[in-house]
Design a protein around this motif. Structure first.
Motif, PDB file in Angstrom:
ATOM      1  N   ILE A 177       9.418   7.126   8.652  1.00 33.51           N
ATOM      2  CA  ILE A 177       9.184   5.683   8.645  1.00 33.51           C
ATOM      3  C   ILE A 177       8.759   5.255  10.050  1.00 33.51           C
ATOM      4  CG2 ILE A 177      10.237   3.412   8.316  1.00 33.51           C
ATOM      5  CD1 ILE A 177      12.090   4.682   6.268  1.00 33.51           C
ATOM      6  N   ASP A 178       7.646   4.523  10.133  1.00 30.10           N
ATOM      7  CA  ASP A 178       7.136   4.138  11.451  1.00 30.10           C
ATOM      8  C   ASP A 178       7.867   2.917  11.990  1.00 30.10           C
ATOM      9  OD1 ASP A 178       6.043   1.867  10.249  1.00 30.10           O
ATOM     10  OD2 ASP A 178       3.981   2.595  10.318  1.00 30.10           O
ATOM     11  N   GLU A 179       7.439   2.465  13.167  1.00 33.42           N
ATOM     12  CA  GLU A 179       8.143   1.384  13.849  1.00 33.42           C
ATOM     13  C   GLU A 179       8.024   0.049  13.119  1.00 33.42           C
ATOM     14  OE1 GLU A 179       3.997   1.777  15.525  1.00 33.42           O
ATOM     15  OE2 GLU A 179       5.664   3.120  15.017  1.00 33.42           O
ATOM     16  N   GLU A 180       7.083  -0.061  12.211  1.00 33.41           N
ATOM     17  CA  GLU A 180       6.931  -1.290  11.442  1.00 33.41           C
ATOM     18  C   GLU A 180       7.677  -1.259  10.114  1.00 33.41           C
ATOM     19  OE1 GLU A 180       2.977  -3.064  11.278  1.00 33.41           O
ATOM     20  OE2 GLU A 180       2.313  -1.554  12.705  1.00 33.41           O
ATOM     21  N   GLY A 181       8.340  -0.148   9.828  1.00 33.41           N
ATOM     22  CA  GLY A 181       9.100  -0.045   8.595  1.00 33.41           C
ATOM     23  C   GLY A 181       8.343   0.544   7.423  1.00 33.41           C
ATOM     24  N   TYR A 182       7.215   1.197   7.706  1.00 33.81           N
ATOM     25  CA  TYR A 182       6.417   1.819   6.649  1.00 33.81           C
ATOM     26  C   TYR A 182       6.750   3.299   6.492  1.00 33.81           C
ATOM     27  CZ  TYR A 182       3.296  -2.213   6.312  1.00 33.81           C
ATOM     28  OH  TYR A 182       2.775  -3.469   6.101  1.00 33.81           O
ATOM     29  N   LYS A 183       6.913   3.736   5.247  1.00 36.03           N
ATOM     30  CA  LYS A 183       7.031   5.160   4.964  1.00 36.03           C
ATOM     31  C   LYS A 183       5.628   5.727   4.858  1.00 36.03           C
ATOM     32  CE  LYS A 183       9.335   8.579   2.066  1.00 36.03           C
ATOM     33  NZ  LYS A 183      10.318   8.790   0.969  1.00 36.03           N
ATOM     34  N   ILE A 184       5.374   6.793   5.601  1.00 35.19           N
ATOM     35  CA  ILE A 184       4.041   7.360   5.679  1.00 35.19           C
ATOM     36  C   ILE A 184       3.963   8.624   4.816  1.00 35.19           C
ATOM     37  CG2 ILE A 184       2.241   8.225   7.212  1.00 35.19           C
ATOM     38  CD1 ILE A 184       3.096   5.275   7.663  1.00 35.19           C
ATOM     39  N   TYR A 185       2.996   8.629   3.909  1.00 32.71           N
ATOM     40  CA  TYR A 185       2.704   9.810   3.095  1.00 32.71           C
ATOM     41  C   TYR A 185       1.353  10.338   3.570  1.00 32.71           C
ATOM     42  CZ  TYR A 185       6.262   7.892  -0.109  1.00 32.71           C
ATOM     43  OH  TYR A 185       7.419   7.401  -0.674  1.00 32.71           O
ATOM     44  N   ASP A 186       1.340  11.425   4.330  1.00 33.63           N
ATOM     45  CA  ASP A 186       0.098  11.905   4.907  1.00 33.63           C
ATOM     46  C   ASP A 186      -0.669  12.774   3.917  1.00 33.63           C
ATOM     47  OD1 ASP A 186       1.337  14.392   4.917  1.00 33.63           O
ATOM     48  OD2 ASP A 186       1.674  14.400   7.093  1.00 33.63           O
ATOM     49  N   LYS A 187      -1.761  13.382   4.379  1.00 32.89           N
ATOM     50  CA  LYS A 187      -2.615  14.157   3.482  1.00 32.89           C
ATOM     51  C   LYS A 187      -1.889  15.353   2.867  1.00 32.89           C
ATOM     52  CE  LYS A 187      -4.611  17.020   7.154  1.00 32.89           C
ATOM     53  NZ  LYS A 187      -5.868  17.440   7.833  1.00 32.89           N
ATOM     54  N   ASN A 188      -0.876  15.867   3.551  1.00 37.02           N
ATOM     55  CA  ASN A 188      -0.141  17.009   3.012  1.00 37.02           C
ATOM     56  C   ASN A 188       0.673  16.648   1.768  1.00 37.02           C
ATOM     57  OD1 ASN A 188      -1.084  18.816   4.969  1.00 37.02           O
ATOM     58  ND2 ASN A 188       0.536  18.228   6.411  1.00 37.02           N
ATOM     59  N   TYR A 189       1.068  15.387   1.670  1.00 37.32           N
ATOM     60  CA  TYR A 189       1.804  14.930   0.480  1.00 37.32           C
ATOM     61  C   TYR A 189       0.959  15.147  -0.773  1.00 37.32           C
ATOM     62  CZ  TYR A 189       4.021  11.613  -2.764  1.00 37.32           C
ATOM     63  OH  TYR A 189       4.610  11.020  -3.863  1.00 37.32           O
ATOM     64  N   GLY A 190      -0.288  14.701  -0.725  1.00 33.84           N
ATOM     65  CA  GLY A 190      -1.160  14.858  -1.882  1.00 33.84           C
ATOM     66  C   GLY A 190      -1.623  16.283  -2.104  1.00 33.84           C
ATOM     67  N   ARG A 191      -1.675  17.063  -1.043  1.00 33.31           N
ATOM     68  CA  ARG A 191      -2.162  18.443  -1.181  1.00 33.31           C
ATOM     69  C   ARG A 191      -1.089  19.415  -1.641  1.00 33.31           C
ATOM     70  NH1 ARG A 191      -6.265  20.664   3.295  1.00 33.31           N
ATOM     71  NH2 ARG A 191      -6.151  22.329   1.752  1.00 33.31           N
ATOM     72  N   PHE A 192       0.165  19.180  -1.208  1.00 35.72           N
ATOM     73  CA  PHE A 192       1.188  20.199  -1.455  1.00 35.72           C
ATOM     74  C   PHE A 192       2.379  19.720  -2.284  1.00 35.72           C
ATOM     75  CE2 PHE A 192      -0.730  21.267   2.764  1.00 35.72           C
ATOM     76  CZ  PHE A 192      -1.473  22.356   2.332  1.00 35.72           C
ATOM     77  N   SER A 193       2.588  18.413  -2.391  1.00 37.28           N
ATOM     78  CA  SER A 193       3.752  17.915  -3.124  1.00 37.28           C
ATOM     79  C   SER A 193       3.412  17.346  -4.492  1.00 37.28           C
ATOM     80  CB  SER A 193       4.464  16.814  -2.313  1.00 37.28           C
ATOM     81  OG  SER A 193       4.930  17.315  -1.075  1.00 37.28           O
ATOM     82  N   ILE A 194       2.150  17.023  -4.709  1.00 40.89           N
ATOM     83  CA  ILE A 194       1.750  16.372  -5.952  1.00 40.89           C
ATOM     84  C   ILE A 194       0.988  17.355  -6.838  1.00 40.89           C
ATOM     85  CG2 ILE A 194       0.398  14.492  -6.977  1.00 40.89           C
ATOM     86  CD1 ILE A 194       2.888  13.616  -5.441  1.00 40.89           C
ATOM     87  N   HIS A 195       1.366  17.384  -8.106  1.00 41.08           N
ATOM     88  CA  HIS A 195       0.643  18.181  -9.099  1.00 41.08           C
ATOM     89  C   HIS A 195       0.539  17.356 -10.376  1.00 41.08           C
ATOM     90  CE1 HIS A 195       4.623  18.977 -10.860  1.00 41.08           C
ATOM     91  NE2 HIS A 195       5.020  19.282  -9.623  1.00 41.08           N
ATOM     92  N   ARG A 196      -0.100  17.915 -11.385  1.00 40.50           N
ATOM     93  CA  ARG A 196      -0.342  17.140 -12.600  1.00 40.50           C
ATOM     94  C   ARG A 196       0.953  16.625 -13.221  1.00 40.50           C
ATOM     95  NH1 ARG A 196      -4.633  18.528 -17.393  1.00 40.50           N
ATOM     96  NH2 ARG A 196      -4.217  16.683 -18.670  1.00 40.50           N
ATOM     97  N   GLY A 197       2.012  17.403 -13.131  1.00 38.51           N
ATOM     98  CA  GLY A 197       3.256  17.026 -13.783  1.00 38.51           C
ATOM     99  C   GLY A 197       4.009  15.889 -13.117  1.00 38.51           C
ATOM    100  N   ASN A 198       3.761  15.652 -11.832  1.00 36.53           N
ATOM    101  CA  ASN A 198       4.519  14.591 -11.142  1.00 36.53           C
ATOM    102  C   ASN A 198       3.630  13.548 -10.479  1.00 36.53           C
ATOM    103  OD1 ASN A 198       3.511  15.839  -8.866  1.00 36.53           O
ATOM    104  ND2 ASN A 198       5.494  16.313  -7.940  1.00 36.53           N
ATOM    105  N   VAL A 199       2.329  13.526 -10.841  1.00 36.38           N
ATOM    106  CA  VAL A 199       1.407  12.609 -10.184  1.00 36.38           C
ATOM    107  C   VAL A 199       1.792  11.153 -10.413  1.00 36.38           C
ATOM    108  CG1 VAL A 199      -0.239  12.485 -12.104  1.00 36.38           C
ATOM    109  CG2 VAL A 199      -1.039  12.164  -9.735  1.00 36.38           C
ATOM    110  N   HIS A 200       2.444  10.859 -11.554  1.00 33.93           N
ATOM    111  CA  HIS A 200       2.887   9.484 -11.805  1.00 33.93           C
ATOM    112  C   HIS A 200       3.891   9.030 -10.737  1.00 33.93           C
ATOM    113  CE1 HIS A 200       1.459  10.887 -15.744  1.00 33.93           C
ATOM    114  NE2 HIS A 200       1.165   9.610 -15.993  1.00 33.93           N
ATOM    115  N   GLU A 201       4.693   9.986 -10.240  1.00 35.30           N
ATOM    116  CA  GLU A 201       5.703   9.626  -9.248  1.00 35.30           C
ATOM    117  C   GLU A 201       5.068   9.148  -7.946  1.00 35.30           C
ATOM    118  OE1 GLU A 201       8.930   9.406  -9.872  1.00 35.30           O
ATOM    119  OE2 GLU A 201       8.371   9.929 -11.927  1.00 35.30           O
TER     120      GLU A 201
END
Length: 334
Positions: A177-201
């Motif tokens: 979470i940055d200094e403004e209170g935002y949770k940051i999901y970088d490019k690795n989130y979409g490349r390595f954590s997301i797949h067809r089964g959990n893309v809705h999440e």
């Protein structure tokens, strides 16, 4: 009266980052977004405005170009003032990131910044396509991009979450979470954590944030609003002939739940504030205050985009658009 652009010395780095190239700038007030580009991207903006107005409605508002040098003091770009006066619409945003990748050019496109006007803008970049490279791409780039497709949701769904930032509420703390209170999901989130089964999440993480006051009721309304625009974008793309490699859908909405609820209540009392543009017979002053921002959906990133008469719709990009629509239908309860 045309609006004078700030001098090069008055421009600052644009840091609301989720996806894109390095070298992007803003004016100090955050109203303008200045993005390094090529002549091909400028040509696509100009041809879209001239001959494809239905698509241009969903592009970032184009207001002209700048040469990024040190001799811009006092320079006025007539298109800037003319566009602001003539369009009188809600501004749009394009979202960059510090990646170390820089386009080798001193030419920049000037756009309105849609993050300006939100209290806490939540931002999501969804990269479209199965094939991500244009015909003139180097062989090394084709191989690299094909590997990204093979290992991510690009392959089956035609899109990937390229990055997002989601406000977590006042006082939120954490390593991501940055200094403004935002949770940051970088490019690795979409490349390595997301797949067809959990893309809705991923989309749920973007839209719903209880700590920021975005409960199920508000979140579903946002998802339904997004769906309406994505469906219209799909219809436009199905009716036109283009090729856009590595373009994105950009989603922005008010991430402060209290501000979002107030904006929706105000819009329901004054439906005209939701209209893109004003009544041509209106005699109101151009400086009239626009209602609080609720959401924006745009197609962005046109470095490898062109119109291709006779070649049919862009099914490569459309696969991703249709897949995103299905996700939004699911989480919006449609």
């Amino acid at each position: 009266m045309a609006r004078a652009l700030p001098s090069r010395a008055d421009l600052i780095d644009y840091n609301y980052a989720v996806a894109g190239h390095d070298g992007t700038l803003s004016d100090v007030d955050g109203e303008l977004f200045i993005k390094p580009c090529t002549m091909a991207e400028i040509a696509f903006y100009e041809s879209s405005l001239a001959t494809h107005p239905e698509f241009a409605e969903y592009m970032p508002t184009y207001m002209g170009t700048l040469t990024l040098d040190e001799n811009q003091n006092g320079k006025t770009v007539e298109e800037v003032g003319a566009a602001l006066i003539a369009k009188r619409s809600l501004p749009e945003v394009v979202v960059p990131v510090k990646t170390g990748k820089r386009i080798e050019t001193n030419l920049a496109v000037v756009l309105e910044n849609a993050a300006h006007g939100f209290v806490k803008p939540n931002i999501l970049d969804v990269k479209l396509g199965v094939r991500l490279w244009a015909d003139d791409a180097a062989e090394e780039k084709k191989i690299r991009f094909d590997k990204v497709t093979e290992e991510t949701t690009h392959k089956e769904l035609g899109f990937r979450v390229a990055g997002m930032r989601v406000w977590q509420g006042h006082g939120a703390k954490g390593s991501d979470i940055d200094e403004e209170g935002y949770k940051i999901y970088d490019k690795n989130y979409g490349r390595f954590s997301i797949h067809r089964g959990n893309v809705h999440e991923a989309f749920k993480n973007f839209i719903f944030s209880e700590s920021a006051g975005i409960d199920e009721e508000l979140g579903k309304l946002v998802a339904q609003a997004f769906l309406a625009d994505v469906t219209r974008i799909q219809a436009v793309l199905e009716g036109q002939e283009s090729r856009m490699f590595s373009a994105s859908l950009l989603f922005v909405f008010e991430g402060d739940g209290a501000a979002l609820r107030l904006a929706m209540e105000e819009a329901s009392r004054s439906p005209a504030t939701l209209v893109n543009g004003d009544d041509e017979n209106s005699e109101e002053d151009d400086d009239d205050v626009v209602g609080p921002k609720i959401y924006v959906v745009k197609v962005i990133d046109f470095a490898h985009a062109t119109w291709v008469p006779g070649q049919g719709p862009d099914e490569n990009a459309l696969l991703g658009v249709r897949s995103v629509a299905k996700v939004l239908e699911h989480i919006g309860g449609v």
